[in-house]
Design an enzyme around this catalytic site. Structure first.
Site, PDB file in Angstrom:
ATOM      1  N   SER A 406       0.842  -1.223  -0.095  1.00  0.00           N
ATOM      2  CA  SER A 406      -0.077  -0.068  -0.019  1.00  0.00           C
ATOM      3  C   SER A 406       0.886   1.338  -0.076  1.00  0.00           C
ATOM      4  CB  SER A 406      -0.942  -0.035   1.125  1.00  0.00           C
ATOM      5  OG  SER A 406      -1.625  -1.130   1.300  1.00  0.00           O
ATOM      6  N   HIS A 427      -1.036  -2.696  -7.133  1.00  0.00           N
ATOM      7  CA  HIS A 427      -1.705  -2.270  -5.938  1.00  0.00           C
ATOM      8  C   HIS A 427      -3.222  -2.542  -6.266  1.00  0.00           C
ATOM      9  CE1 HIS A 427      -3.036   0.816  -2.879  1.00  0.00           C
ATOM     10  NE2 HIS A 427      -2.939  -0.236  -2.378  1.00  0.00           N
ATOM     11  N   GLU A 439      -3.923  -0.016  -9.424  1.00  0.00           N
ATOM     12  CA  GLU A 439      -2.748   1.031  -9.721  1.00  0.00           C
ATOM     13  C   GLU A 439      -1.615   0.089 -10.003  1.00  0.00           C
ATOM     14  OE1 GLU A 439      -3.222   4.808  -6.849  1.00  0.00           O
ATOM     15  OE2 GLU A 439      -2.402   3.155  -5.821  1.00  0.00           O
ATOM     16  N   ASN A 477      -3.674   6.329  -2.210  1.00  0.00           N
ATOM     17  CA  ASN A 477      -3.649   6.416  -0.675  1.00  0.00           C
ATOM     18  C   ASN A 477      -2.645   7.835  -0.392  1.00  0.00           C
ATOM     19  OD1 ASN A 477      -5.039   4.372  -0.042  1.00  0.00           O
ATOM     20  ND2 ASN A 477      -3.107   2.991   0.175  1.00  0.00           N
TER      21      ASN A 477
HETATM   22  P1  NAI Z   1      -3.360  -9.708   5.839  1.00  0.00           P
HETATM   23  O1  NAI Z   1      -2.652  -9.661   7.281  1.00  0.00           O
HETATM   24  O2  NAI Z   1      -4.958 -10.158   5.971  1.00  0.00           O
HETATM   25  O3  NAI Z   1      -2.882 -10.880   5.110  1.00  0.00           O
HETATM   26  C1  NAI Z   1      -1.484 -11.228   5.014  1.00  0.00           C
HETATM   27  C2  NAI Z   1      -1.029 -12.501   4.913  1.00  0.00           C
HETATM   28  O4  NAI Z   1       0.350 -13.043   4.525  1.00  0.00           O
HETATM   29  C3  NAI Z   1      -1.299 -13.618   6.147  1.00  0.00           C
HETATM   30  O5  NAI Z   1      -2.371 -14.724   5.773  1.00  0.00           O
HETATM   31  C4  NAI Z   1      -0.038 -14.153   6.428  1.00  0.00           C
HETATM   32  O6  NAI Z   1       0.039 -15.415   6.904  1.00  0.00           O
HETATM   33  C5  NAI Z   1       0.590 -14.171   5.077  1.00  0.00           C
HETATM   34  N1  NAI Z   1       2.056 -14.168   5.143  1.00  0.00           N
HETATM   35  C6  NAI Z   1       2.978 -13.119   5.910  1.00  0.00           C
HETATM   36  N2  NAI Z   1       4.055 -13.424   5.746  1.00  0.00           N
HETATM   37  C7  NAI Z   1       4.223 -14.336   4.740  1.00  0.00           C
HETATM   38  C8  NAI Z   1       5.218 -15.122   4.214  1.00  0.00           C
HETATM   39  N3  NAI Z   1       6.555 -14.668   4.383  1.00  0.00           N
HETATM   40  N4  NAI Z   1       4.836 -16.032   3.198  1.00  0.00           N
HETATM   41  C9  NAI Z   1       3.692 -16.286   2.728  1.00  0.00           C
HETATM   42  N5  NAI Z   1       2.543 -15.864   3.462  1.00  0.00           N
HETATM   43  C10 NAI Z   1       2.818 -14.679   4.333  1.00  0.00           C
HETATM   44  O7  NAI Z   1      -2.935  -8.536   5.039  1.00  0.00           O
HETATM   45  P2  NAI Z   1      -3.758  -7.887   3.929  1.00  0.00           P
HETATM   46  O8  NAI Z   1      -4.891  -6.978   4.441  1.00  0.00           O
HETATM   47  O9  NAI Z   1      -4.202  -8.775   2.960  1.00  0.00           O
HETATM   48  O10 NAI Z   1      -2.680  -7.191   3.383  1.00  0.00           O
HETATM   49  C11 NAI Z   1      -1.678  -7.555   2.555  1.00  0.00           C
HETATM   50  C12 NAI Z   1      -0.655  -6.682   1.780  1.00  0.00           C
HETATM   51  O11 NAI Z   1      -1.792  -5.909   0.963  1.00  0.00           O
HETATM   52  C13 NAI Z   1      -0.377  -5.394   2.672  1.00  0.00           C
HETATM   53  O12 NAI Z   1       0.994  -5.156   1.870  1.00  0.00           O
HETATM   54  C14 NAI Z   1      -1.177  -4.368   2.772  1.00  0.00           C
HETATM   55  O13 NAI Z   1      -0.487  -3.116   2.776  1.00  0.00           O
HETATM   56  C15 NAI Z   1      -1.611  -4.366   1.292  1.00  0.00           C
HETATM   57  N6  NAI Z   1      -2.894  -3.973   0.892  1.00  0.00           N
HETATM   58  C16 NAI Z   1      -3.992  -4.075   1.688  1.00  0.00           C
HETATM   59  C17 NAI Z   1      -5.510  -3.444   1.541  1.00  0.00           C
HETATM   60  C18 NAI Z   1      -6.320  -3.702   2.711  1.00  0.00           C
HETATM   61  O14 NAI Z   1      -7.351  -2.940   2.307  1.00  0.00           O
HETATM   62  N7  NAI Z   1      -6.298  -4.656   3.487  1.00  0.00           N
HETATM   63  C19 NAI Z   1      -5.532  -2.739   0.231  1.00  0.00           C
HETATM   64  C20 NAI Z   1      -4.309  -2.644  -0.638  1.00  0.00           C
HETATM   65  C21 NAI Z   1      -3.173  -3.249  -0.429  1.00  0.00           C
END
Ligand code: NAI
Ligand code: 3HC
Length: 696
Positions: A406, A427, A439, A477
């Site tokens: 993000s 993104h 994006e 953002n």
């Molecule tokens: P989340 O916490 O729901 O999911 C992250 C997942 O990654 C978890 O299931 C975790 O077990 C897994 N994980 C962590 N390290 C890992 C690794 N080394 N290998 C494999 N799996 C691994 O987080 P979320 O919300 O899905 O965000 C993920 C990314 O997307 C972040 O960079 C966030 O900034 C970005 N993002 C989030 C948005 C949102 O609205 N939640 C919108 C756009 C981007």
């Protein structure tokens, strides 16, 4: 004869073929050609006229490019009346999309036939206008008032089958439009079928138009055209004559044609199409993508995997543990069950997508064959760099390596690999299988064909794809942070969060910034604040009430309490009574004497902050054009489409007034309200943001 309409005689039938690619829009040449064709048919003894379109469609509507320019004769409403009035029998044969003025020409014809795949509708309200060539008068006469109101106020495209059922067309026939049209016209002539003018049919029944008007206005969240269109249909039922109804339709049409909302919606229409046309991609072939990897199956990873599966791409998803992998699979299956329930996929497709097409694993070796990987792990540079190191080790040469970060620096992530030219930001927005925005973030070393691959993937996933350069938060953002800050400042200075949310939804956003914070989870923003705190400029004003709320364990919807209190089984929340005390404490600690803000001032500050940051984003080249910003805000942040986007809105308000207000606000807080150099330049030169879109 006009080149846009070809004239040919086939026996007793004069055939008028539209040839105005790509969509046979009813521009001035087409209108002239149709008029001349009808006149010629009358003069040379034809008994019937067939109208159809060459290429992919019958007329897809008036030529939108002519809107806002002086109208040229013949006008479409008069042309439709002229077609209807001819003593010859007029048949329209439709294929492709018969939309707007196109369907109006068909309704002015005496008989209508279509191929089974044809779609039709009156989508004018989506351009901020209403059907202005008799559509609001003729459609209810053939389909009934209720059906016409529904079609005209939503702009929905209907199938040929539905059109037949509603009485809008007379027949469906498989084949080329020319052949089915000729056969139908010959049959009508052989039968001695009468000329059948819709305008001469009885007026449709009246309904409670005031109630429909009110309901439509409310549903439009500030958009006027659907509600005004109700009044035009009302005239069909209530005016003294068909002609009086047409006159009323014309008046209402002109009213909308002169509105800012029409300008905003048409800007949105063209920008949506222009946004992914980048000169730098001309002639650059994307890499083939036949399979995808996703790292992390949380909220975003699961959504991205779902979007890919729905677009027919097999997915390999990597998680940290078997439990997390199973949970990720569960999320994806949940998303796909939703698609199944809504009829978007069949049970068979569901079984295939959750079976063969989806692999979940914990070993990165499973990624060895994929063409493109999107990383969606925790928002932490250390974790991301470690993941990219592993991708570098396991992915095949030429695989595109993308991050869904993000805010983090994509160059720094790319540097964790030996192939930064293959690294890019993709993104997505939450929920990724629903939100239309993507994006594409270009890093310093990203290869052109990798950028092209990002855009090709966006198209395949049916996203509105926008190019962004690197900065904290990219286009969307970064701008959101600025207007959210403006919202927090007015609250610190005396407005309530609920006033702000009300003003912002009143403008047309589906949600205000505080309700949005509750939905996204206040902890996410809290983490970002903590990350930025060490490098924060000492001149920056920092409201504390947000963090106080988080310190108390209230993160919004997920904990049942944030700026609002959420009760199970109830939609939305009610204001959290504890918030006022936190704000008062913050004000006291910062020595702020709260004052009242009018709704107009709250909105003005919110919008000025948005426009100013957007102008910086364009000025710095993060977004290539103002329209790129506009599309990001429309498709990712719920900006009301009828304003076209923040920079189109700014043009419509007048840039000089916006700059003057920003300068006035700067007297209180010169650090936050630093005018964007691009805004200053445009005002000095008397230009608009839109002038920078031209030629794109
Ligand atoms: P989340 O916490 O729901 O999911 C992250 C997942 O990654 C978890 O299931 C975790 O077990 C897994 N994980 C962590 N390290 C890992 C690794 N080394 N290998 C494999 N799996 C691994 O987080 P979320 O919300 O899905 O965000 C993920 C990314 O997307 C972040 O960079 C966030 O900034 C970005 N993002 C989030 C948005 C949102 O609205 N939640 C919108 C756009 C981007
Ligand atoms: N006028 C001018 N240009 C148009 C146009 C129109 N009505 N409709 C489409 N175009 C252009 C597009 O801008 C695009 O140009 P580009 O290639 O330079 O970008 C090109 O035609 C192809 O369009 P799409 O990329 O959208 O092609 P698709 O095949 O995906 O979609 C479509 C075709 C369904 C016809 C879609 O373009 C569409 O929905 N068009 C608008 C239809 C419409 O709103 N008609 C009503 C017009 S208002 C009216 O008729 C007023 C009357 O009541 C008086």
């Amino acid at each position: 004869m006009s080149e846009a309409i070809a004239y040919e005689r086939v026996g007793d039938i004069a055939v008028l073929k539209a040839q105005n690619p790509p969509v046979n829009a009813l521009g001035v040449d087409v209108r002239k050609g149709l008029l001349a064709g009808i006149e010629r048919a009358e003069q040379d003894g034809a008994k019937a006229v067939l109208i159809y379109g060459e290429g992919k469609t019958y007329f897809a509507g008036a030529d939108i490019r002519e809107f806002g320019k002086p109208p040229q004769e013949p006008w479409l409403p008069g042309l439709c009346s002229r077609i209807e009035a001819t003593p010859l029998i007029v048949v329209s044969a439709m294929h492709g999309t018969a939309l707007g003025g196109g369907l109006e020409v068909a309704l002015a014809s005496h008989y209508r036939i279509a191929v089974p795949s044809a779609k039709m509708g009156l989508p004018e309200v989506n351009l901020g206008i209403l059907p202005g060539a008799g559509g609001t008068q003729r459609l209810p006469r053939v389909a009934g008032t209720e059906a016409a109101l529904e079609m005209i106020t939503t702009g929905r495209h209907i199938s040929a089958a539905e059109a037949l059922e509603k009485g809008i067309i007379d027949r469906i026939e498989d084949g080329a439009p020319r052949e089915i049209g000729l056969a139908y016209a010959q049959e009508l002539l052989a039968q001695g079928a009468p000329r059948r003018a819709v305008g001469e049919m009885p007026a449709p029944e009246a309904v409670d138009f005031d109630a429909v008007y009110e309901a439509t206005l409310k549903k439009g969240r500030g958009q006027l055209s659907p509600a005004v269109a109700v009044r035009a249909v009302q005239a069909a039922a209530e005016a003294e004559s068909f002609e009086a109804g047409l006159k009323r339709e014309r008046e209402l049409f002109m009213e909308l044609m002169d509105s800012d909302q029409r300008q905003g919606l048409i800007h949105a229409f063209f920008s949506e199409r222009a946004v992914s046309k980048l000169p730098e991609l001309d002639g650059v072939a994307p890499r083939d993508v036949a399979s995808m990897g996703v790292i992390g199956g949380g909220t975003m990873g699961a959504g991205i995997a779902t979007a890919a599966l729905l677009a027919g791409l097999p997915v390999v998803l990597i998680e940290m543990t078997d439990e997390a992998a199973a949970a990720a699979r569960g999320r994806i299956e949940g998303n796909l069950k939703g698609a199944l329930k809504r009829g978007k996929i069949s049970q068979e497709q569901y079984d295939q997508l959750t079976g063969d097409a989806l692999t979940v694993a914990t070993d990165y070796a499973a990624l060895s064959a994929v063409d493109l990987v999107v990383e969606a792990v925790f928002e932490d540079m250390g974790v991301k760099r470690e993941v990219f190191g592993k991708l570098d080790a396991h992915c095949k040469p030429g695989a595109v390596l993308a991050t869904n970060t993000s805010y983090l620096d994509v160059d720094e992530i790319a540097a964790a690999t030996s192939r930064p030219q293959d690294v890019i930001g993709l993104h997505f927005f939450s929920p990724a299988h629903v939100m239309k925005l993507l994006e594409v973030v270009v890093a310093e070393k990203t290869a052109p064909e990798v950028l092209a691959t990002g855009f090709a993937l966006g198209k395949r996933l049916k996203k509105v794809t926008v190019r962004s350069g690197i900065c904290d938060g990219f286009i969307g953002n970064r701008i959101m942070n600025a207007y959210r800050k403006a919202a927090e400042y007015v609250v610190l200075d005396g407005a309530s969060p609920y006033q702000v949310d009300k003003v912002v939804t009143g403008f047309g956003f589906p949600m205000g910034p505080f309700a949005m914070g509750d939905l996204a989870g206040l902890d996410i923003n809290w983490a970002a604040r903590k990350r930025r705190a060490p490098t924060r400029d000492p001149r920056e004003r920092v409201p504390r009430f947000y963090e106080m709320l988080c310190e108390g364990g209230d993160f919004g919807q997920k904990t049942g309490k944030g700026f609002y209190v959420y009760e199970e089984g109830r939609r939305g929340g009610v204001p959290n009574p504890e918030v006022a005390a936190l704000i008062a404490k913050d004000q006291e600690q910062q020595g702020v004497s709260p004052r009242e803000f009018s709704d107009a001032e709250v909105l003005r500050r919110y919008m000025c902050a948005m426009v100013n940051e957007a102008a910086k984003v364009v000025g710095e080249g993060i977004a290539r054009r103002p329209l790129d910003v506009d599309m990001v805000m429309l498709f990712g942040y719920g900006f009301p489409r009828f304003w076209g986007g923040p920079l189109k809105w700014a043009d419509l308000q007048g840039l000089d007034g916006i700059l003057a207000d920003i300068r006035a606000y700067a007297a209180e807080d010169g650090f936050f309200w630093q005018p964007a150099p691009l805004l200053e330049q445009l005002v000095a030169e008397g230009r608009t943001f839109d002038s920078l879109n031209k030629g794109s």
